[in-house]
Design a protein around this motif. Structure first.
Motif, PDB file in Angstrom:
ATOM      1  N   GLU A 168       8.393  11.316 -13.145  1.00 44.75           N
ATOM      2  CA  GLU A 168       9.371  10.428 -12.597  1.00 44.75           C
ATOM      3  C   GLU A 168       9.325  10.358 -11.197  1.00 44.75           C
ATOM      4  O   GLU A 168       9.437  11.407 -10.429  1.00 44.75           O
ATOM      5  N   GLY A 169       9.557   9.238 -10.575  1.00 45.95           N
ATOM      6  CA  GLY A 169       9.982   8.993  -9.233  1.00 45.95           C
ATOM      7  C   GLY A 169       8.936   9.088  -8.232  1.00 45.95           C
ATOM      8  O   GLY A 169       8.996   8.697  -7.071  1.00 45.95           O
ATOM      9  N   THR A 170       7.403   9.318  -8.653  1.00 49.34           N
ATOM     10  CA  THR A 170       6.500   9.000  -7.591  1.00 49.34           C
ATOM     11  C   THR A 170       5.890   7.829  -7.507  1.00 49.34           C
ATOM     12  O   THR A 170       5.793   7.144  -8.646  1.00 49.34           O
ATOM     13  N   VAL A 172      -1.843  14.208   6.827  1.00 46.78           N
ATOM     14  CA  VAL A 172      -1.760  14.679   5.350  1.00 46.78           C
ATOM     15  C   VAL A 172      -0.350  14.843   4.868  1.00 46.78           C
ATOM     16  O   VAL A 172      -0.064  14.363   3.999  1.00 46.78           O
ATOM     17  N   CYS A 173       0.077  15.845   5.663  1.00 45.87           N
ATOM     18  CA  CYS A 173       1.476  16.259   5.454  1.00 45.87           C
ATOM     19  C   CYS A 173       2.600  15.174   5.611  1.00 45.87           C
ATOM     20  O   CYS A 173       3.399  15.106   4.919  1.00 45.87           O
ATOM     21  N   THR A 174       2.251  14.221   6.660  1.00 45.25           N
ATOM     22  CA  THR A 174       2.951  13.250   6.850  1.00 45.25           C
ATOM     23  C   THR A 174       3.173  12.077   5.575  1.00 45.25           C
ATOM     24  O   THR A 174       4.011  11.769   5.222  1.00 45.25           O
ATOM     25  N   VAL A 224       0.917  -1.242  -0.107  1.00 47.76           N
ATOM     26  CA  VAL A 224       0.107   0.121   0.105  1.00 47.76           C
ATOM     27  C   VAL A 224       0.846   1.196  -0.058  1.00 47.76           C
ATOM     28  O   VAL A 224       1.991   1.429   0.672  1.00 47.76           O
ATOM     29  N   ASN A 225       0.219   2.229  -0.645  1.00 47.17           N
ATOM     30  CA  ASN A 225       0.988   3.570  -0.592  1.00 47.17           C
ATOM     31  C   ASN A 225       0.022   4.484  -0.686  1.00 47.17           C
ATOM     32  O   ASN A 225      -0.938   4.511  -1.099  1.00 47.17           O
ATOM     33  N   ALA A 226       0.431   5.569   0.046  1.00 46.50           N
ATOM     34  CA  ALA A 226      -0.573   6.861   0.205  1.00 46.50           C
ATOM     35  C   ALA A 226       0.228   8.048  -0.013  1.00 46.50           C
ATOM     36  O   ALA A 226       1.472   8.145   0.416  1.00 46.50           O
TER      37      ALA A 226
HETATM   38  C1  LIG Z   1      -0.417  19.068   1.034  1.00 41.43           C
HETATM   39  C2  LIG Z   1       0.615  18.645  -0.100  1.00 41.43           C
HETATM   40  C3  LIG Z   1      -0.023  18.481  -1.167  1.00 41.43           C
HETATM   41  C4  LIG Z   1       0.762  18.023  -2.190  1.00 41.43           C
HETATM   42  N1  LIG Z   1       0.265  17.920  -3.560  1.00 41.43           N
HETATM   43  C5  LIG Z   1       0.881  17.243  -4.754  1.00 41.43           C
HETATM   44  C6  LIG Z   1       0.470  17.463  -5.969  1.00 41.43           C
HETATM   45  O1  LIG Z   1      -0.654  17.763  -6.288  1.00 41.43           O
HETATM   46  N2  LIG Z   1       1.253  16.918  -6.774  1.00 41.43           N
HETATM   47  C7  LIG Z   1       2.319  16.090  -6.437  1.00 41.43           C
HETATM   48  O2  LIG Z   1       3.028  15.838  -7.570  1.00 41.43           O
HETATM   49  N3  LIG Z   1       2.922  16.172  -5.211  1.00 41.43           N
HETATM   50  C8  LIG Z   1       2.053  16.807  -4.358  1.00 41.43           C
HETATM   51  N4  LIG Z   1       2.736  16.662  -2.872  1.00 41.43           N
HETATM   52  C9  LIG Z   1       3.834  15.988  -2.945  1.00 41.43           C
HETATM   53  C10 LIG Z   1       3.530  14.471  -2.782  1.00 41.43           C
HETATM   54  O3  LIG Z   1       2.683  14.166  -1.730  1.00 41.43           O
HETATM   55  C11 LIG Z   1       5.015  13.789  -2.512  1.00 41.43           C
HETATM   56  O4  LIG Z   1       5.975  14.048  -3.691  1.00 41.43           O
HETATM   57  C12 LIG Z   1       4.980  12.498  -1.908  1.00 41.43           C
HETATM   58  O5  LIG Z   1       6.267  11.905  -1.474  1.00 41.43           O
HETATM   59  C13 LIG Z   1       4.895  11.569  -3.313  1.00 41.43           C
HETATM   60  O6  LIG Z   1       4.460  10.039  -2.819  1.00 41.43           O
HETATM   61  P1  LIG Z   1       4.537   9.000  -3.490  1.00 41.43           P
HETATM   62  O7  LIG Z   1       6.063   8.801  -4.126  1.00 41.43           O
HETATM   63  O8  LIG Z   1       4.406   7.760  -2.294  1.00 41.43           O
HETATM   64  O9  LIG Z   1       3.503   8.993  -4.604  1.00 41.43           O
HETATM   65  C14 LIG Z   1       1.928  17.391  -2.054  1.00 41.43           C
HETATM   66  C15 LIG Z   1       2.451  17.215  -0.731  1.00 41.43           C
HETATM   67  C16 LIG Z   1       1.717  17.821   0.246  1.00 41.43           C
HETATM   68  C17 LIG Z   1       2.189  17.841   1.666  1.00 41.43           C
END
Ligand SMILES: Cc1cc2nc3c(=O)[nH]c(=O)nc-3n(C[C@H](O)[C@H](O)[C@H](O)COP(=O)(O)O)c2cc1C
Length: 219
Positions: free
Chosen positions: A59-61, A88-90, A34-36
């Motif tokens: 790239e990278g998410t 949510v920030c965490t 699971v990922n969030a």
């Molecule tokens: C409040 C908040 C909003 C965010 N919105 C976005 C967004 O709209 N698009 C995005 O690419 N990253 C956004 N981010 C950053 C991603 O959540 C972050 O890059 C995360 O590590 C991606 O996780 P993943 O690699 O598990 O997909 C946001 C972060 C925060 C704290």
């Protein structure tokens, strides 16, 4: 009426600073892990059938990788409550692949009804999506999902499904770029108020983020 002020391009992103509704998007990888992650860019793009889009890095998410692997995601919409926005920030911190951000943030996974990724119990509304298309450009990708099931906290709508906004209190992210260090104060708007929130996460990765990701992001 106020006089209009013209802005330089460097300020345009700040001016358009609530890019969409705030969501926590859950996915699973090919092994079911699971990922969030937090997303500020979620938009209802089509009414009928209901389709939802959001934007992320190409790239990278993990979110994008997982959606490419499984074709599914769940859009969970949090209410405007400070303790929930901290979580949510965490989940918005860049944890390694395979780390369950729902657990790290102290949130609760709830099985979805039609797709593999879980819902997040603390969020008030959930949209279970199957991938329709993606479009990459400028290092970003738009992801469009078709909603195959939707659910919400009991009591948050009337008999016809219209939202009780006082119960639901949607939240919008006010920042422009997404600084990701734990201490960074993210601003959110909702319920006629603005609140500044940072992640309380103090796991082993936190100092690493401060030293690396956070410092780089602030430049
Ligand atoms: C409040 C908040 C909003 C965010 N919105 C976005 C967004 O709209 N698009 C995005 O690419 N990253 C956004 N981010 C950053 C991603 O959540 C972050 O890059 C995360 O590590 C991606 O996780 P993943 O690699 O598990 O997909 C946001 C972060 C925060 C704290």
């Amino acid at each position: 009426m106020a006089e209009k002020r013209n802005y330089e391009p460097a300020h345009w992103d700040r001016l358009f600073a609530t890019p969409g509704i705030l969501a926590v998007i859950t996915t699973v990888d090919g092994q079911g892990r699971v990922n969030a992650a937090a997303f500020a860019t979620c938009v209802r793009a089509v009414h009928q059938p209901l389709q939802i889009s959001f934007v992320t890095y190409a790239e990278g998410t993990q979110t994008y990788r997982n959606i490419c692997e499984t074709g599914q995601f769940v859009v969970n919409l949090p209410g405007f409550r400070k303790e929930l926005l901290e979580k949510v920030c965490t989940v918005g911190l860049p944890f390694d692949q395979g780390v369950n951000e729902i657990e790290q943030a102290g949130l609760t996974a709830l099985p979805a009804t039609r797709v593999g990724p879980p819902r997040i119990a603390e969020c008030g509304r959930h949209f279970e999506c199957e991938l329709v298309w993606t479009k990459e450009w400028l290092g970003r990708v738009v992801i469009m999902g078709n909603v195959v099931a939707a659910s919400a906290d009991d009591g948050s709508t009337d008999q016809e499904g219209f939202i009780d906004w006082d119960a639901v209190t949607p939240a919008l992210y006010c920042g422009s770029t997404y600084f990701r260090a734990p201490d960074y104060q993210h601003s959110f708007v909702g319920n006629g108020a603005v609140v500044a929130v940072s992640s309380p996460y103090e796991g082993p990765e936190a100092q690493h983020y401060r030293d690396t990701v956070g410092a780089a992001s602030r430049r």
